[in-house]
Design a protein around this motif. Structure first.
Motif, PDB file in Angstrom:
ATOM      1  N   VAL A  86       0.833  -1.205   0.000  1.00 44.05           N
ATOM      2  CA  VAL A  86       0.000   0.000   0.000  1.00 44.05           C
ATOM      3  C   VAL A  86       0.865   1.251   0.000  1.00 44.05           C
ATOM      4  O   VAL A  86       0.597   2.216  -0.725  1.00 44.05           O
ATOM      5  CB  VAL A  86      -0.948  -0.011   1.217  1.00 44.05           C
ATOM      6  CG1 VAL A  86      -1.676   1.331   1.342  1.00 44.05           C
ATOM      7  CG2 VAL A  86      -1.963  -1.136   1.095  1.00 44.05           C
ATOM      8  N   VAL A 140       2.498   1.761  -3.457  1.00 45.22           N
ATOM      9  CA  VAL A 140       1.495   2.290  -4.393  1.00 45.22           C
ATOM     10  C   VAL A 140       1.227   3.764  -4.106  1.00 45.22           C
ATOM     11  O   VAL A 140       1.116   4.588  -5.026  1.00 45.22           O
ATOM     12  CB  VAL A 140       0.195   1.463  -4.308  1.00 45.22           C
ATOM     13  CG1 VAL A 140      -0.911   2.119  -5.118  1.00 45.22           C
ATOM     14  CG2 VAL A 140       0.433   0.041  -4.805  1.00 45.22           C
ATOM     15  N   ASP A 141       1.150   4.117  -2.824  1.00 44.66           N
ATOM     16  CA  ASP A 141       0.930   5.510  -2.437  1.00 44.66           C
ATOM     17  C   ASP A 141       2.051   6.402  -2.944  1.00 44.66           C
ATOM     18  O   ASP A 141       1.810   7.505  -3.456  1.00 44.66           O
ATOM     19  CB  ASP A 141       0.823   5.623  -0.917  1.00 44.66           C
ATOM     20  CG  ASP A 141      -0.609   5.810  -0.454  1.00 44.66           C
ATOM     21  OD1 ASP A 141      -1.406   6.369  -1.232  1.00 44.66           O
ATOM     22  OD2 ASP A 141      -0.943   5.397   0.659  1.00 44.66           O
ATOM     23  N   ILE A 186      -6.582   6.116 -10.482  1.00 49.80           N
ATOM     24  CA  ILE A 186      -6.053   6.460  -9.163  1.00 49.80           C
ATOM     25  C   ILE A 186      -7.199   6.801  -8.206  1.00 49.80           C
ATOM     26  O   ILE A 186      -7.166   6.444  -7.023  1.00 49.80           O
ATOM     27  CB  ILE A 186      -5.066   7.642  -9.273  1.00 49.80           C
ATOM     28  CG1 ILE A 186      -3.792   7.181  -9.985  1.00 49.80           C
ATOM     29  CG2 ILE A 186      -4.729   8.214  -7.901  1.00 49.80           C
ATOM     30  CD1 ILE A 186      -2.795   8.285 -10.230  1.00 49.80           C
ATOM     31  N   ILE A 212      -8.521   3.576  -6.915  1.00 50.61           N
ATOM     32  CA  ILE A 212      -7.630   2.965  -5.927  1.00 50.61           C
ATOM     33  C   ILE A 212      -7.759   3.662  -4.573  1.00 50.61           C
ATOM     34  O   ILE A 212      -7.915   3.013  -3.531  1.00 50.61           O
ATOM     35  CB  ILE A 212      -6.166   3.013  -6.414  1.00 50.61           C
ATOM     36  CG1 ILE A 212      -5.986   2.111  -7.641  1.00 50.61           C
ATOM     37  CG2 ILE A 212      -5.211   2.581  -5.303  1.00 50.61           C
ATOM     38  CD1 ILE A 212      -4.603   2.175  -8.245  1.00 50.61           C
ATOM     39  N   ASP A 247      -9.244   2.168  -1.072  1.00 52.04           N
ATOM     40  CA  ASP A 247      -8.368   2.163   0.104  1.00 52.04           C
ATOM     41  C   ASP A 247      -9.036   2.863   1.289  1.00 52.04           C
ATOM     42  O   ASP A 247      -9.037   2.354   2.409  1.00 52.04           O
ATOM     43  CB  ASP A 247      -7.044   2.846  -0.240  1.00 52.04           C
ATOM     44  CG  ASP A 247      -6.095   2.898   0.947  1.00 52.04           C
ATOM     45  OD1 ASP A 247      -5.858   1.845   1.560  1.00 52.04           O
ATOM     46  OD2 ASP A 247      -5.597   4.002   1.267  1.00 52.04           O
TER      47      ASP A 247
END
Length: 271
Positions: free
Chosen positions: A42, A45-46, A73, A76, A80
């Motif tokens: 995570v 990806v951030d 994005i 996503i 999240d």
């Protein structure tokens, strides 16, 4: 009607929901290797998304492909945030966190780009929220016993975030209006020169509002820079809550709590 001794039966949907919440809590809050690996993914990806945000003013020239990535994005980040909210025990308490509102603001700029185009620079706040999140410090920061690395990281994140958010603001509102600001690099150059009080004078913001913005950049930027310098220079502290007054941080060699005077028993680093 059931008595206190009767078993409680959940519907299949309710059972699936409980399993999903338990799984999400394991991934976002667990200490097992699989949970840590998930949070590392995570974070990676951030960081990739933040890199995209930084390069967004240049990548916009790609046309529809840029907006396609933008929408991906948004998906996503939306998933999240929804997963974090569902994994949290008290949704109302979760919504009281400033970091959550920062992330929701970032998500709004992604979901409504046509209406919030001029607020795209706020997306860089994601960098600040990431490095100040419990998820980051439960995953990366757990390797550090003292608070020095955490304090330096938070101070550096605040300074870097301020630089890029301010650069995005200057680029969005003064491109083509201020002499010398024609691209993102020009806006970054102006921000750093103003923040450091170098003030070459080759790029200035027009009008009284331009002067006010320049003053704010200097004052806030210097404050954040001094804060970073203090965290680097001053002696490090350890996190050891005082049993009496609750003071969280003390000097490594402290014998008594400086707030209430209680005798402390701080373990040595080697113990």
């Amino acid at each position: 009607m059931t008595t206190s001794g009767d078993p409680v039966h959940h519907s299949p949907k309710a059972t699936d929901g409980l399993r999903l919440r338990a799984r999400l809590r394991y991934l976002y809050h667990g200490t097992q290797p699989n949970a840590v690996k998930f949070r590392l993914m995570v974070i990676v990806v951030d960081l990739a998304i933040i890199g995209f945000f930084i390069a967004a003013p240049i990548l916009k020239q790609a046309g529809w492909a840029f907006y396609l990535v933008d929408a991906f994005i948004a998906l996503i980040l939306g998933l999240d945030l929804a997963a974090r909210a569902y994994a949290y025990s008290d949704i109302r308490d979760w919504l009281r966190k400033p970091i959550v509102w920062v992330d929701l603001m970032v998500l709004a700029t992604l979901l409504f780009p046509a209406w919030l185009a001029n607020f795209g620079f706020l997306r860089l706040l994601r960098f600040w929220s990431l490095l100040n999140s419990d998820l980051f410090w439960r995953t990366i920061g757990r390797k550090f016993d003292d608070t020095r690395v955490e304090e330096v990281t938070r101070a550096a994140a605040a300074l870097v975030t301020f630089i890029f958010v301010t650069t995005g603001f200057v680029y969005a509102y003064f491109r083509g209006k201020a002499e010398g600001i024609n691209g993102y690099l020009d806006a970054l150059y102006f921000t750093v020169a103003t923040l450091s009080t170098t003030g070459f004078g080759d790029i200035t913001l027009p009008g009284n509002w331009g002067r006010v913005i320049s003053i704010v950049i200097m004052l806030v930027g210097i404050t954040l820079f001094i804060r970073l310098a203090q965290t680097l220079i001053r002696p490090g502290k350890v996190r050891f809550p005082c049993p009496r007054c609750g003071l969280q941080k003390h000097d490594p060699d402290a014998v008594h709590c400086k707030a209430c005077g209680l005798l402390l028993n701080i373990p040595d680093e080697g113990s």
